[in-house]
Design a protein around this motif. Structure first.
Motif, mmCIF file in Angstrom:
data_model
loop_
_atom_site.group_PDB
_atom_site.id
_atom_site.type_symbol
_atom_site.label_atom_id
_atom_site.label_comp_id
_atom_site.label_asym_id
_atom_site.label_seq_id
_atom_site.Cartn_x
_atom_site.Cartn_y
_atom_site.Cartn_z
ATOM 1 N N UNK A 93 0.804 -1.212 0.000
ATOM 2 C CA UNK A 93 0.000 0.000 0.000
ATOM 3 C C UNK A 93 0.842 1.268 0.000
ATOM 4 N N UNK A 94 1.661 1.439 -1.004
ATOM 5 C CA UNK A 94 2.581 2.571 -1.045
ATOM 6 C C UNK A 94 1.885 3.840 -1.513
ATOM 7 N N UNK A 95 1.558 4.693 -0.545
ATOM 8 C CA UNK A 95 1.040 6.024 -0.850
ATOM 9 C C UNK A 95 2.016 7.038 -0.259
ATOM 10 N N UNK A 96 1.896 8.286 -0.667
ATOM 11 C CA UNK A 96 2.802 9.327 -0.171
ATOM 12 C C UNK A 96 2.202 9.944 1.085
ATOM 13 N N UNK A 97 2.805 9.654 2.203
ATOM 14 C CA UNK A 97 2.256 10.055 3.494
ATOM 15 C C UNK A 97 2.190 11.549 3.708
ATOM 16 N N UNK A 144 -5.624 4.342 7.685
ATOM 17 C CA UNK A 144 -5.489 2.935 8.077
ATOM 18 C C UNK A 144 -4.944 2.134 6.894
ATOM 19 N N UNK A 145 -4.568 0.881 7.156
ATOM 20 C CA UNK A 145 -4.070 0.031 6.084
ATOM 21 C C UNK A 145 -5.085 -0.139 4.967
ATOM 22 N N UNK A 146 -6.341 -0.343 5.328
ATOM 23 C CA UNK A 146 -7.389 -0.507 4.324
ATOM 24 C C UNK A 146 -7.597 0.752 3.506
ATOM 25 N N UNK A 147 -7.573 1.904 4.172
ATOM 26 C CA UNK A 147 -7.742 3.175 3.460
ATOM 27 C C UNK A 147 -6.571 3.427 2.515
ATOM 28 N N UNK A 148 -5.378 3.043 2.942
ATOM 29 C CA UNK A 148 -4.214 3.218 2.061
ATOM 30 C C UNK A 148 -4.332 2.351 0.812
ATOM 31 N N UNK A 151 -6.751 3.911 -1.485
ATOM 32 C CA UNK A 151 -6.137 5.084 -2.121
ATOM 33 C C UNK A 151 -5.158 4.663 -3.214
ATOM 34 N N UNK A 152 -4.367 3.629 -2.960
ATOM 35 C CA UNK A 152 -3.405 3.160 -3.962
ATOM 36 C C UNK A 152 -4.119 2.697 -5.232
ATOM 37 N N UNK A 153 -5.232 1.982 -5.056
ATOM 38 C CA UNK A 153 -5.993 1.518 -6.221
ATOM 39 C C UNK A 153 -6.677 2.693 -6.913
ATOM 40 N N UNK A 154 -7.230 3.609 -6.119
ATOM 41 C CA UNK A 154 -7.872 4.793 -6.690
ATOM 42 C C UNK A 154 -6.894 5.639 -7.488
ATOM 43 N N UNK A 155 -5.695 5.803 -6.955
ATOM 44 C CA UNK A 155 -4.659 6.583 -7.658
ATOM 45 C C UNK A 155 -4.285 5.918 -8.982
ATOM 46 N N UNK A 163 -3.753 -1.569 -18.478
ATOM 47 C CA UNK A 163 -3.548 -2.786 -17.695
ATOM 48 C C UNK A 163 -3.141 -2.379 -16.281
ATOM 49 N N UNK A 164 -3.874 -2.864 -15.284
ATOM 50 C CA UNK A 164 -3.522 -2.598 -13.894
ATOM 51 C C UNK A 164 -2.891 -3.853 -13.301
ATOM 52 N N UNK A 165 -1.687 -3.689 -12.755
ATOM 53 C CA UNK A 165 -0.976 -4.780 -12.084
ATOM 54 C C UNK A 165 -1.139 -4.591 -10.580
ATOM 55 N N UNK A 166 -1.696 -5.576 -9.897
ATOM 56 C CA UNK A 166 -1.967 -5.463 -8.465
ATOM 57 C C UNK A 166 -1.228 -6.546 -7.702
ATOM 58 N N UNK A 167 -0.412 -6.121 -6.730
ATOM 59 C CA UNK A 167 0.398 -7.056 -5.965
ATOM 60 C C UNK A 167 -0.151 -7.191 -4.546
#
Length: 243
Positions: A93-97, A144-148, A151-155, A163-167
């Motif tokens: 869940x890498x978002x920019x804090x 929270x982890x779920x919100x992150x 957000x990562x998927x939304x971004x 093509x979306x790659x999801x890990x």
């Protein structure tokens, strides 16, 4: 009556890749049809994350070819792969804090010029994930982890991927949050025809929304089946998937 041909969004042929002198992928063949969800499943160390990193250009191939829409990606850098429509949502869940939820979403659409449409896309993400809408001005570091993960998927979505790659999007999340995220992925495919390559250890969850399941074991594809058929294969599940 004319037969319809399914177009291929992404394909791998004989791909070998890894870290240093040790390959983690050994001659991987994979086909991802346009508008489909393909789930790559397998145990820890199977090479699932390596597969996505190789497709997105973070790791080079030492043999084989990756093609997007029939065009080879050999020598194409990460930034150009993104512009061509490959968007990678990495594990953890890498978002920019230091940025707010809204700023993170805008970052996903940074290279797009269609301002009105991207605002519509951001509004759609917030509508689908009310938790993000409620925290639109909150810093990413406070989520929270779920919100992150939302957000990562939304971004990634507002980047308008082909093509979306999801890990491992379900990693460490509560069942309700996992269900919401999988529902969103299924909706993105149904509503927008988005092509998704999903890497998951949560096998049942992944196969529940996938069209095709691919079993990876020690860097080799050992099975490619319709998702429902793969889940029903008890022998294969016991051998490679642990349930």
């Amino acid at each position: 009556m004319t037969a319809t041909t399914t177009r291929v969004a992404l394909s791998l042929q004989g791909v070998v890749a890894g870290y240093g002198q040790e390959p983690a992928l050994h001659g991987v063949d994979l086909v991802v049809p346009e508008g489909s969800i393909v789930a790559v499943v397998g145990a820890n160390g199977a090479g699932k994350s390596t597969l996505l990193r190789t497709i997105s250009g973070l790791l080079p191939t030492s043999a084989g070819d990756i093609r997007m829409g029939g065009v080879s990606l050999a020598g194409v850098p990460v930034e150009e792969r993104i512009r061509r429509g490959i968007v990678h949502v990495p594990e953890r869940r890498q978002v920019i804090g230091e940025l707010t939820v809204e700023e993170n979403l805008r970052l996903g659409a940074l290279w797009r010029g269609d301002r009105a449409e991207r605002e519509t896309d951001i509004a759609e993400v917030c509508e689908f994930f009310p938790a993000l809408a409620a925290r639109r001005k909150a810093l990413g570091s406070t989520l929270s982890g779920g919100e992150r993960q939302m957000l990562a998927i939304g971004r990634a979505f507002v980047a308008h991927p082909a093509v979306m790659l999801l890990d491992e999007p379900s990693l460490g999340l509560a069942p309700k949050v996992v269900s919401d995220i999988m529902t969103m992925l299924a909706w993105l495919r149904a509503e927008y025809g988005l092509t998704i390559l999903l890497v998951e250890q949560n096998v049942r969850t992944a196969l529940s929304i996938a069209d095709t399941g691919v079993v990876l074991n020690l860097g080799r594809v050992v099975a490619t089946r319709p998702a429902a058929e793969l889940e029903a294969d008890e022998q294969l599940r016991h051998l490679y998937l642990g349930f």
